[in-house]
Design a protein around this motif. Structure first.
Motif, PDB file in Angstrom:
ATOM      1  N   GLU A  68       0.835  -1.199   0.000  1.00 59.28           N
ATOM      2  CA  GLU A  68       0.000   0.000   0.000  1.00 59.28           C
ATOM      3  C   GLU A  68       0.875   1.257   0.000  1.00 59.28           C
ATOM      4  OE1 GLU A  68      -3.926  -1.586   2.441  1.00 59.28           O
ATOM      5  OE2 GLU A  68      -2.186  -0.830   3.530  1.00 59.28           O
ATOM      6  N   LEU A  69       1.930   1.186   0.790  1.00 60.45           N
ATOM      7  CA  LEU A  69       2.836   2.344   0.835  1.00 60.45           C
ATOM      8  C   LEU A  69       3.462   2.583  -0.534  1.00 60.45           C
ATOM      9  CD1 LEU A  69       4.685   1.864   4.227  1.00 60.45           C
ATOM     10  CD2 LEU A  69       3.296   3.822   3.567  1.00 60.45           C
ATOM     11  N   LEU A  70       3.876   1.508  -1.140  1.00 59.20           N
ATOM     12  CA  LEU A  70       4.500   1.636  -2.455  1.00 59.20           C
ATOM     13  C   LEU A  70       3.497   2.196  -3.463  1.00 59.20           C
ATOM     14  CD1 LEU A  70       6.872   1.189  -4.329  1.00 59.20           C
ATOM     15  CD2 LEU A  70       6.141  -1.172  -4.631  1.00 59.20           C
ATOM     16  N   SER A  71       2.299   1.700  -3.399  1.00 57.01           N
ATOM     17  CA  SER A  71       1.278   2.173  -4.314  1.00 57.01           C
ATOM     18  C   SER A  71       1.034   3.666  -4.131  1.00 57.01           C
ATOM     19  CB  SER A  71       0.000   1.374  -4.076  1.00 57.01           C
ATOM     20  OG  SER A  71      -1.028   1.842  -4.913  1.00 57.01           O
ATOM     21  N   LYS A  72       0.991   4.079  -2.864  1.00 55.46           N
ATOM     22  CA  LYS A  72       0.796   5.504  -2.586  1.00 55.46           C
ATOM     23  C   LYS A  72       1.988   6.322  -3.089  1.00 55.46           C
ATOM     24  CE  LYS A  72      -3.179   5.575  -0.573  1.00 55.46           C
ATOM     25  NZ  LYS A  72      -4.293   6.271  -1.235  1.00 55.46           N
ATOM     26  N   ALA A  73       3.183   5.769  -2.876  1.00 55.51           N
ATOM     27  CA  ALA A  73       4.378   6.496  -3.305  1.00 55.51           C
ATOM     28  C   ALA A  73       4.401   6.665  -4.814  1.00 55.51           C
ATOM     29  CB  ALA A  73       5.629   5.749  -2.838  1.00 55.51           C
ATOM     30  N   LEU A  74       4.009   5.599  -5.519  1.00 58.56           N
ATOM     31  CA  LEU A  74       3.996   5.680  -6.977  1.00 58.56           C
ATOM     32  C   LEU A  74       2.939   6.674  -7.457  1.00 58.56           C
ATOM     33  CD1 LEU A  74       4.375   1.896  -7.922  1.00 58.56           C
ATOM     34  CD2 LEU A  74       6.131   3.672  -7.819  1.00 58.56           C
ATOM     35  N   GLU A  75       1.805   6.649  -6.764  1.00 59.11           N
ATOM     36  CA  GLU A  75       0.746   7.581  -7.146  1.00 59.11           C
ATOM     37  C   GLU A  75       1.213   9.023  -6.953  1.00 59.11           C
ATOM     38  OE1 GLU A  75      -3.673   8.703  -5.471  1.00 59.11           O
ATOM     39  OE2 GLU A  75      -2.963   6.648  -5.220  1.00 59.11           O
ATOM     40  N   ARG A  76       1.864   9.220  -5.847  1.00 56.23           N
ATOM     41  CA  ARG A  76       2.368  10.567  -5.549  1.00 56.23           C
ATOM     42  C   ARG A  76       3.464  10.975  -6.544  1.00 56.23           C
ATOM     43  NH1 ARG A  76       1.465  15.574  -3.698  1.00 56.23           N
ATOM     44  NH2 ARG A  76       3.345  16.495  -2.814  1.00 56.23           N
ATOM     45  N   GLY A  77       4.307   9.994  -6.867  1.00 60.24           N
ATOM     46  CA  GLY A  77       5.376  10.263  -7.815  1.00 60.24           C
ATOM     47  C   GLY A  77       4.863  10.614  -9.190  1.00 60.24           C
ATOM     48  N   ARG A  78       3.773   9.945  -9.591  1.00 62.23           N
ATOM     49  CA  ARG A  78       3.164  10.265 -10.886  1.00 62.23           C
ATOM     50  C   ARG A  78       2.666  11.704 -10.894  1.00 62.23           C
ATOM     51  NH1 ARG A  78      -2.472   7.690 -11.964  1.00 62.23           N
ATOM     52  NH2 ARG A  78      -2.850   9.259 -10.384  1.00 62.23           N
ATOM     53  N   GLU A  79       2.120  12.112  -9.759  1.00 63.90           N
ATOM     54  CA  GLU A  79       1.564  13.464  -9.689  1.00 63.90           C
ATOM     55  C   GLU A  79       2.651  14.539  -9.750  1.00 63.90           C
ATOM     56  OE1 GLU A  79      -2.207  12.086  -6.876  1.00 63.90           O
ATOM     57  OE2 GLU A  79      -0.689  13.488  -6.104  1.00 63.90           O
ATOM     58  N   ASP A  80       3.728  14.292  -9.019  1.00 64.93           N
ATOM     59  CA  ASP A  80       4.760  15.342  -8.992  1.00 64.93           C
ATOM     60  C   ASP A  80       5.851  15.130 -10.040  1.00 64.93           C
ATOM     61  OD1 ASP A  80       6.423  13.382  -8.036  1.00 64.93           O
ATOM     62  OD2 ASP A  80       6.435  14.096  -5.969  1.00 64.93           O
ATOM     63  N   GLY A  81       5.716  14.075 -10.823  1.00 65.71           N
ATOM     64  CA  GLY A  81       6.649  13.867 -11.930  1.00 65.71           C
ATOM     65  C   GLY A  81       7.925  13.147 -11.546  1.00 65.71           C
ATOM     66  N   THR A  82       8.040  12.728 -10.316  1.00 68.14           N
ATOM     67  CA  THR A  82       9.271  12.032  -9.931  1.00 68.14           C
ATOM     68  C   THR A  82       9.219  10.546 -10.281  1.00 68.14           C
ATOM     69  OG1 THR A  82       8.402  11.682  -7.705  1.00 68.14           O
ATOM     70  CG2 THR A  82       9.774  13.637  -8.043  1.00 68.14           C
ATOM     71  N   VAL A  83       8.049  10.012 -10.604  1.00 61.35           N
ATOM     72  CA  VAL A  83       7.948   8.612 -11.037  1.00 61.35           C
ATOM     73  C   VAL A  83       7.192   8.597 -12.364  1.00 61.35           C
ATOM     74  CG1 VAL A  83       7.196   6.281 -10.438  1.00 61.35           C
ATOM     75  CG2 VAL A  83       7.902   7.860  -8.637  1.00 61.35           C
ATOM     76  N   PRO A  84       7.914   8.782 -13.464  1.00 63.62           N
ATOM     77  CA  PRO A  84       7.241   8.899 -14.752  1.00 63.62           C
ATOM     78  C   PRO A  84       6.627   7.599 -15.245  1.00 63.62           C
ATOM     79  CG  PRO A  84       9.586   9.454 -14.928  1.00 63.62           C
ATOM     80  CD  PRO A  84       9.365   8.986 -13.536  1.00 63.62           C
ATOM     81  N   GLY A  85       7.077   6.452 -14.777  1.00 62.46           N
ATOM     82  CA  GLY A  85       6.500   5.224 -15.303  1.00 62.46           C
ATOM     83  C   GLY A  85       7.085   4.000 -14.641  1.00 62.46           C
TER      84      GLY A  85
END
Lengths: 209, 223
Positions: free
Chosen positions: B139-156
């Motif tokens: 769940e934490l990872l999922s949240k982190a990825l979601e957050r990263g997508r929003e701020d552009g730090t996790v493009p894919g």
């Protein structure tokens, strides 16, 4: 320096054509047998300021990196020479100014600074011999490349005319002719430098080999 | 190589060749006869021969001295192919980055609740204690990825992972798999180095990473 050793350099684990890495022991033995003359080739081609040890290390690294591709041990000498010449020329192109080592001699004939090889003062007689050797060496380095390289190779202990021919990719007779002419050029330069008269009565010159 | 001129006198090349053979110790009896014949007409030959022998000895000394450094130059160690252990260690390094990013986002990011709602924060420092024990790692990872997508730090994220191990479950239904999940992250760094080689002592040698695309394909699965 060993001679006639090309028949016993099985670099690869087998001869089946697979890309097995070279046998490290055979590779090391081959390097130890050939590195002296490789140094002589580098000496003949490198810029005066380039560090011989650095260039030798480059050749050694290339040998290790390419060992799996060396299928024919008999061609090792000509391959090593090509690698050495490329390393020397690349150094010239890069124009890297390295620290001069004590044995590097300036190609323009100026005296390079020579550091003592040990802390003990050399005996005057030994010093004179070393200076005379350096003087002849300077003259040899000023010979045309086609004569300089075989002459330096012949001065490497243990190299036969046949082996020099393998390294240079030249017939043995051509090697012999070039060395004979190089020796004459060297002798005449030395005589001219010291004002000694030549003992030779003029004869016609032969054709280029 | 020319041989003789019209008067039967050896030309310069042959004279030098005969001398050269004497210097190298490979003159035949016939060569010596020839040389003596020349010497009888041209006494200066013997002086030239002596000088040439002296030059050769001095040249040998010069070459020996100049190339003696070669004896100290050994072959470098051949580059060792990466073992499975090395690869796992390499993954662990980057896995460490991923874990660190997850934890940082969980702690420093917006206030996260298990339901995904953001808490209102009256905290002046912007940091609200989060009880991580309530979260599962996924769940934490999922949240982190979601957050990263929003701020552009996790493009894919790459579609294909790397399977490390697969075991059948003891229940007889399904499998337990361990795999590397390649997540594409974007960071700004001050230095960008890699270590493609080592020095003589085995120490990694840093070199700047070439700039530009490192892969020809783009991530196949966007978040």
């Amino acid at each position: 320096m060993a001679s006639g050793s090309e028949e016993r350099i099985p670099f690869r684990g087998d001869r089946s054509g697979s890309e097995k890495p070279a046998d490290p022991l055979a590779l090391r033995a081959a390097w130890e047998e050939n590195r002296r003359w490789v140094a002589a080739v580098l000496l003949a081609h490198k810029p005066a300021w380039a560090d011989l040890e650095d260039l030798l290390q480059e050749v050694a690294a290339t040998l290790v990196a390419s060992s799996a591709e060396l299928r024919d041990p008999a061609s090792l000498r000509s391959w090593l020479r090509t690698v050495a010449i490329n390393a020397a020329r690349l150094a010239g192109r890069k124009g890297r100014l390295r620290n001069h080592r004590s044995l590097d001699l300036a190609a323009d004939g100026s005296q390079a600074v020579r550091e003592p090889t040990d802390t003990l003062p050399a005996a005057p007689a030994a010093l004179a011999v070393a200076e005379e050797a350096s003087r002849i060496g300077d003259m040899a380095m000023a010979l045309p490349e086609g004569y300089r390289e075989p002459l330096l190779l012949k001065a490497v202990q243990g190299l036969s005319y046949r082996q020099i021919g393998q390294i240079l990719g030249l017939p043995e007779t051509t090697v012999e002719t070039r060395i004979a002419r190089a020796r004459r050029m060297l002798r005449e330069q030395a005589q001219a430098a010291t004002g000694e008269p030549s003992g030779r009565i003029s004869h016609g010159e032969g054709s280029n080999a | 190589m020319s041989t003789h001129d019209t008067q039967g006198i050896p030309t310069g090349d042959e004279r030098e060749l005969l001398m050269s053979r004497v210097i190298d110790g490979r003159a035949t009896a016939n060569d010596w006869l020839h040389l003596e014949a020349i010497g009888a007409r041209e006494p200066g030959l013997w002086r030239d021969l002596a000088l040439a022998q002296r030059d050769q000895r001095q040249l040998e000394a010069f070459v020996a001295r100049s190339t003696e450094i070669a004896d100290a130059v050994e072959l470098p160690e051949a580059p060792r192919p990466l073992s499975l252990q090395d690869r796992v260690r390499a993954f662990a390094v980057w896995g460490g980055w991923a874990v660190a990013a997850v934890v940082a986002l969980a702690v420093l990011g917006p206030n996260i609740t298990p339901g995904g709602n953001q808490q209102s924060s009256g905290n002046t420092a912007g940091i609200v204690p989060v009880d991580l024990s309530n979260f599962r790692g996924e769940e934490l990872l999922s949240k982190a990825l979601e957050r990263g997508r929003e701020d552009g730090t996790v493009p894919g994220e790459l579609a294909d992972g790397y399977l490390i191990r697969a075991n059948a479950l003891s229940t007889g239904q399904g499998y337990e798999v361990m795999y590397v999940r390649p997540i594409v992250v974007k960071r700004r760094v001050n230095n960008l180095l890699h270590f493609p080689s080592v020095d003589e002592a085995g120490n990694p040698l840093p070199q700047p990473v070439p700039l530009g695309p490192a892969f020809t394909s783009v991530p196949r699965r966007a978040l």
